[in-house]
Write a protein that holds these residues in place. Structure first.
Motif, PDB file in Angstrom:
ATOM      1  N   LEU A  67       0.843  -1.199   0.000  1.00  0.00           N
ATOM      2  CA  LEU A  67       0.000   0.000   0.000  1.00  0.00           C
ATOM      3  C   LEU A  67       0.877   1.247   0.000  1.00  0.00           C
ATOM      4  CD1 LEU A  67      -2.637   1.633   0.326  1.00  0.00           C
ATOM      5  CD2 LEU A  67      -2.554   1.134   2.784  1.00  0.00           C
ATOM      6  N   LEU A  68       1.917   1.242   0.831  1.00  0.00           N
ATOM      7  CA  LEU A  68       2.843   2.372   0.874  1.00  0.00           C
ATOM      8  C   LEU A  68       3.568   2.530  -0.463  1.00  0.00           C
ATOM      9  CD1 LEU A  68       4.262   4.642   2.399  1.00  0.00           C
ATOM     10  CD2 LEU A  68       5.910   2.953   3.241  1.00  0.00           C
ATOM     11  N   ILE A  69       3.996   1.416  -1.061  1.00  0.00           N
ATOM     12  CA  ILE A  69       4.655   1.461  -2.370  1.00  0.00           C
ATOM     13  C   ILE A  69       3.713   2.090  -3.398  1.00  0.00           C
ATOM     14  CG2 ILE A  69       5.461   0.042  -4.311  1.00  0.00           C
ATOM     15  CD1 ILE A  69       7.502   0.267  -2.120  1.00  0.00           C
ATOM     16  N   GLY A  70       2.442   1.694  -3.353  1.00  0.00           N
ATOM     17  CA  GLY A  70       1.451   2.241  -4.285  1.00  0.00           C
ATOM     18  C   GLY A  70       1.256   3.733  -4.098  1.00  0.00           C
ATOM     19  N   LEU A  71       1.187   4.186  -2.843  1.00  0.00           N
ATOM     20  CA  LEU A  71       1.026   5.607  -2.547  1.00  0.00           C
ATOM     21  C   LEU A  71       2.241   6.409  -3.011  1.00  0.00           C
ATOM     22  CD1 LEU A  71      -0.466   5.336   1.062  1.00  0.00           C
ATOM     23  CD2 LEU A  71      -1.684   6.129  -0.981  1.00  0.00           C
ATOM     24  N   GLU A  72       3.433   5.853  -2.815  1.00  0.00           N
ATOM     25  CA  GLU A  72       4.658   6.526  -3.257  1.00  0.00           C
ATOM     26  C   GLU A  72       4.729   6.591  -4.777  1.00  0.00           C
ATOM     27  OE1 GLU A  72       7.451   4.098  -1.209  1.00  0.00           O
ATOM     28  OE2 GLU A  72       7.429   5.325   0.601  1.00  0.00           O
ATOM     29  N   LEU A  73       4.317   5.496  -5.400  1.00  0.00           N
ATOM     30  CA  LEU A  73       4.311   5.462  -6.866  1.00  0.00           C
ATOM     31  C   LEU A  73       3.324   6.488  -7.417  1.00  0.00           C
ATOM     32  CD1 LEU A  73       5.343   3.979  -9.422  1.00  0.00           C
ATOM     33  CD2 LEU A  73       3.399   2.439  -9.185  1.00  0.00           C
ATOM     34  N   GLU A  74       2.147   6.577  -6.799  1.00  0.00           N
ATOM     35  CA  GLU A  74       1.136   7.550  -7.226  1.00  0.00           C
ATOM     36  C   GLU A  74       1.672   8.974  -7.105  1.00  0.00           C
ATOM     37  OE1 GLU A  74      -3.574   8.262  -6.311  1.00  0.00           O
ATOM     38  OE2 GLU A  74      -2.223   8.060  -4.603  1.00  0.00           O
ATOM     39  N   ARG A  75       2.350   9.256  -5.999  1.00  0.00           N
ATOM     40  CA  ARG A  75       2.905  10.602  -5.784  1.00  0.00           C
ATOM     41  C   ARG A  75       3.982  10.916  -6.816  1.00  0.00           C
ATOM     42  NH1 ARG A  75       2.416  14.398  -2.303  1.00  0.00           N
ATOM     43  NH2 ARG A  75       0.923  13.093  -1.175  1.00  0.00           N
ATOM     44  N   GLU A  76       4.826   9.911  -7.115  1.00  0.00           N
ATOM     45  CA  GLU A  76       5.878  10.117  -8.110  1.00  0.00           C
ATOM     46  C   GLU A  76       5.267  10.397  -9.486  1.00  0.00           C
ATOM     47  OE1 GLU A  76       9.335  10.217  -7.823  1.00  0.00           O
ATOM     48  OE2 GLU A  76       8.813  10.363  -5.704  1.00  0.00           O
ATOM     49  N   GLY A 204     -13.014  -0.765   3.412  1.00  0.00           N
ATOM     50  CA  GLY A 204     -13.154  -1.424   2.108  1.00  0.00           C
ATOM     51  C   GLY A 204     -11.895  -2.175   1.727  1.00  0.00           C
ATOM     52  N   GLY A 205     -10.729  -1.611   2.084  1.00  0.00           N
ATOM     53  CA  GLY A 205      -9.449  -2.258   1.785  1.00  0.00           C
ATOM     54  C   GLY A 205      -9.293  -3.584   2.508  1.00  0.00           C
ATOM     55  N   VAL A 206      -9.729  -3.633   3.768  1.00  0.00           N
ATOM     56  CA  VAL A 206      -9.659  -4.883   4.544  1.00  0.00           C
ATOM     57  C   VAL A 206     -10.564  -5.941   3.910  1.00  0.00           C
ATOM     58  CG1 VAL A 206     -10.190  -5.964   6.759  1.00  0.00           C
ATOM     59  CG2 VAL A 206      -9.042  -3.739   6.701  1.00  0.00           C
ATOM     60  N   ALA A 207     -11.785  -5.536   3.525  1.00  0.00           N
ATOM     61  CA  ALA A 207     -12.711  -6.468   2.878  1.00  0.00           C
ATOM     62  C   ALA A 207     -12.148  -6.945   1.538  1.00  0.00           C
ATOM     63  CB  ALA A 207     -14.073  -5.796   2.677  1.00  0.00           C
ATOM     64  N   MET A 208     -11.580  -6.019   0.794  1.00  0.00           N
ATOM     65  CA  MET A 208     -10.994  -6.362  -0.501  1.00  0.00           C
ATOM     66  C   MET A 208      -9.835  -7.340  -0.315  1.00  0.00           C
ATOM     67  SD  MET A 208      -9.866  -3.777  -3.552  1.00  0.00           S
ATOM     68  CE  MET A 208      -8.801  -2.790  -2.522  1.00  0.00           C
ATOM     69  N   TRP A 209      -9.030  -7.123   0.711  1.00  0.00           N
ATOM     70  CA  TRP A 209      -7.901  -8.022   1.009  1.00  0.00           C
ATOM     71  C   TRP A 209      -8.410  -9.431   1.296  1.00  0.00           C
ATOM     72  CZ3 TRP A 209      -6.944 -10.776   5.546  1.00  0.00           C
ATOM     73  CH2 TRP A 209      -5.701 -11.413   5.600  1.00  0.00           C
ATOM     74  N   TYR A 210      -9.488  -9.537   2.086  1.00  0.00           N
ATOM     75  CA  TYR A 210     -10.024 -10.859   2.447  1.00  0.00           C
ATOM     76  C   TYR A 210     -10.437 -11.634   1.197  1.00  0.00           C
ATOM     77  CZ  TYR A 210     -13.189 -14.449   4.137  1.00  0.00           C
ATOM     78  OH  TYR A 210     -13.815 -15.666   4.365  1.00  0.00           O
ATOM     79  N   PHE A 211     -11.185 -11.003   0.312  1.00  0.00           N
ATOM     80  CA  PHE A 211     -11.654 -11.693  -0.888  1.00  0.00           C
ATOM     81  C   PHE A 211     -10.517 -11.943  -1.877  1.00  0.00           C
ATOM     82  CE2 PHE A 211     -15.730 -10.004   0.685  1.00  0.00           C
ATOM     83  CZ  PHE A 211     -16.476 -11.177   0.663  1.00  0.00           C
ATOM     84  N   ILE A 221      -1.394  -7.718  -3.564  1.00  0.00           N
ATOM     85  CA  ILE A 221      -1.748  -6.854  -4.694  1.00  0.00           C
ATOM     86  C   ILE A 221      -2.816  -5.842  -4.269  1.00  0.00           C
ATOM     87  CG2 ILE A 221      -2.677  -6.831  -7.049  1.00  0.00           C
ATOM     88  CD1 ILE A 221       0.104  -8.103  -6.771  1.00  0.00           C
ATOM     89  N   THR A 222      -3.625  -6.232  -3.266  1.00  0.00           N
ATOM     90  CA  THR A 222      -4.667  -5.343  -2.742  1.00  0.00           C
ATOM     91  C   THR A 222      -4.084  -3.996  -2.343  1.00  0.00           C
ATOM     92  OG1 THR A 222      -5.807  -7.276  -1.836  1.00  0.00           O
ATOM     93  CG2 THR A 222      -6.499  -5.118  -1.014  1.00  0.00           C
ATOM     94  N   GLY A 223      -2.925  -4.026  -1.696  1.00  0.00           N
ATOM     95  CA  GLY A 223      -2.313  -2.785  -1.228  1.00  0.00           C
ATOM     96  C   GLY A 223      -2.059  -1.802  -2.350  1.00  0.00           C
ATOM     97  N   VAL A 224      -1.567  -2.308  -3.479  1.00  0.00           N
ATOM     98  CA  VAL A 224      -1.228  -1.434  -4.605  1.00  0.00           C
ATOM     99  C   VAL A 224      -2.478  -0.817  -5.228  1.00  0.00           C
ATOM    100  CG1 VAL A 224      -0.076  -1.292  -6.839  1.00  0.00           C
ATOM    101  CG2 VAL A 224       0.824  -2.794  -5.074  1.00  0.00           C
ATOM    102  N   ILE A 225      -3.467  -1.658  -5.527  1.00  0.00           N
ATOM    103  CA  ILE A 225      -4.662  -1.119  -6.202  1.00  0.00           C
ATOM    104  C   ILE A 225      -5.491  -0.248  -5.267  1.00  0.00           C
ATOM    105  CG2 ILE A 225      -4.710  -2.992  -7.887  1.00  0.00           C
ATOM    106  CD1 ILE A 225      -7.015  -4.257  -6.393  1.00  0.00           C
ATOM    107  N   LEU A 226      -5.418  -0.533  -3.950  1.00  0.00           N
ATOM    108  CA  LEU A 226      -6.112   0.323  -2.990  1.00  0.00           C
ATOM    109  C   LEU A 226      -5.504   1.727  -3.000  1.00  0.00           C
ATOM    110  CD1 LEU A 226      -8.112   0.790  -0.644  1.00  0.00           C
ATOM    111  CD2 LEU A 226      -6.329  -0.086   0.913  1.00  0.00           C
TER     112      LEU A 226
END
Length: 380
Positions: A67-76, A204-211, A221-226
């Motif tokens: 999730l942190l990697i995704g947020l950093e990538l989005e900012r970049e 929603g992220g926790v629910a998405m992770w479960y499924f 992968i949930t972390g990145v798309i979230l």
């Protein structure tokens, strides 16, 4: 070139986190080969809620890292070094070479064998370790080299995420996957409605992770798309994306990644450990990381610049790119993560981890000594 406050904070966290990773890795290896060996190794395999502690770390806590990697990538992409094609082209092309060449070298040795699935292992770069080693060189390091290595490593992580999603997903439960993606769609709608409260996104992220966990696609992968549905706004300090990214930096650098390192490097090194290095799998990992990474990064960068696809930033030399490529061979976190996904045989996993440790140590030493030499030579 001036560093933004966000980049400085990121670099400082990764630097400290890299040094901590080095410490806990040595500690874990020491405990795993001490009189506490049996108790220490079985600790991580203890069942907790139907899964081992190691599994919860790899599939649960590491989702927060992604999730942190995704947020950093989005900012970049929006405001950083990847915000324009001109700035992003060189590290993108370099990262591509740094993934394809190591994988090619590995497959040249392992194609058609039981270990060919490990081709993704030498494709990865550990951001924290690479920046941690670079930081040891102090003020001698040009800003352009810091930015290049960081952007390269971030793109490299994105590549590793794509590799995991495509090549390390066995069977897919499409109903669970559809539910996970449906939840992501709802969060996207909330984003477009400019709902900035983080609570519904996190729930929603926790629910998405479960499924996603029960879909067959790796749950991390949930972390990145979230990350890409968390409201970014103007990217300022009041934006939801900035607040979450800022909040996660220290827990990830100083808790989650050290826990991952401890749990995945509790390796009992037997007296015959060196025999595993004769296998094409372990040799392919070492060759891919130590030789393939710098070769691929330098070669693709050279082709990209001479073909006119990108340009060298000011004060960034070819010698710097080679040094960055050497540090790129520090695979560690992502390489170990992919190893666990690629293989089921415990013996192959152990030998692969040993190969990753050896390759990462060699890459770190080579990169540090080489950059120290060329930067000292330049100053003299």
């Amino acid at each position: 070139m001036k560093l933004t406050k966000t980049f400085k904070a990121f670099f400082e966290n990764e630097k400290s986190g890299g040094l901590l990773l080095l410490f806990v890795t040595i500690l874990s290896l020491t405990l795993a080969n001490s009189s506490f060996q049996t108790d220490y190794i079985t600790l991580w395999e203890k069942d907790w809620g139907g899964h081992s502690i190691n599994h919860w770390i790899n599939d649960g806590l590491m989702t927060i890292f992604f999730l942190l990697i995704g947020l950093e990538l989005e900012r970049e992409i929006y405001h950083g070094e990847l915000s324009s094609i001109k700035n992003a082209s060189l590290p993108m092309i370099a990262a591509l070479g740094g993934m394809l060449v190591p994988a090619a070298l590995f497959l040249a040795l392992n194609y058609g064998t039981a270990t060919q699935n490990g081709a993704g292992i030498p494709m990865a770069t550990d951001i924290a370790f690479a920046i941690g080693i670079l930081s040891l060189l102090g003020n001698k390091v040009p800003v352009s080299l810091k930015v290049f290595l960081t952007a390269l490593a971030v793109i490299d992580d994105l590549g590793a995420i794509i590799v995991i999603a495509i090549f390390y997903t066995s069977s897919i439960a499409f109903i669970n996957l559809a539910i996970a993606l449906g939840i992501w769609g709802l969060l996207f709608v909330l984003n477009r409605m400019k709902i900035n409260n983080l609570i519904p996104y996190l729930i929603g992220g926790v629910a998405m992770w479960y499924f996603m966990l029960n879909s067959g696609v790796h749950a991390t992968i949930t972390g990145v798309i979230l990350a890409f549905v968390i409201p970014f706004g103007d990217g300022g300090k009041k934006s939801s994306s900035y607040k979450l990214q800022h909040f996660l930096h220290k827990p990830v650098a100083f808790l989650i990644l050290p826990l991952f390192a401890i749990a995945n490097t509790c390796i009992a090194i037997e007296s015959d450990w060196h025999e595993g290095l004769n296998h094409t799998n372990t040799f392919g990992i070492v060759l891919g990381l130590v030789v393939g990474k710098p070769l691929g990064i330098l070669l693709f960068s050279f082709i990209g610049v001479n073909a006119g696809f990108c340009a060298l930033p000011k004060k960034l030399k070819w010698s710097h790119i080679l040094g960055a490529g050497m540090l790129g061979g520090i695979g560690f976190t992502m390489s170990i993560f992919i190893t666990v996904l690629a293989f089921k045989d415990p013996e192959i996993i152990v030998f692969s981890k040993i190969a990753i440790l050896i390759a990462s140590v060699l890459s770190g030493i080579f990169g540090f000594v080489y950059l120290k030499f060329i930067l000292s030579k330049k100053r003299a």
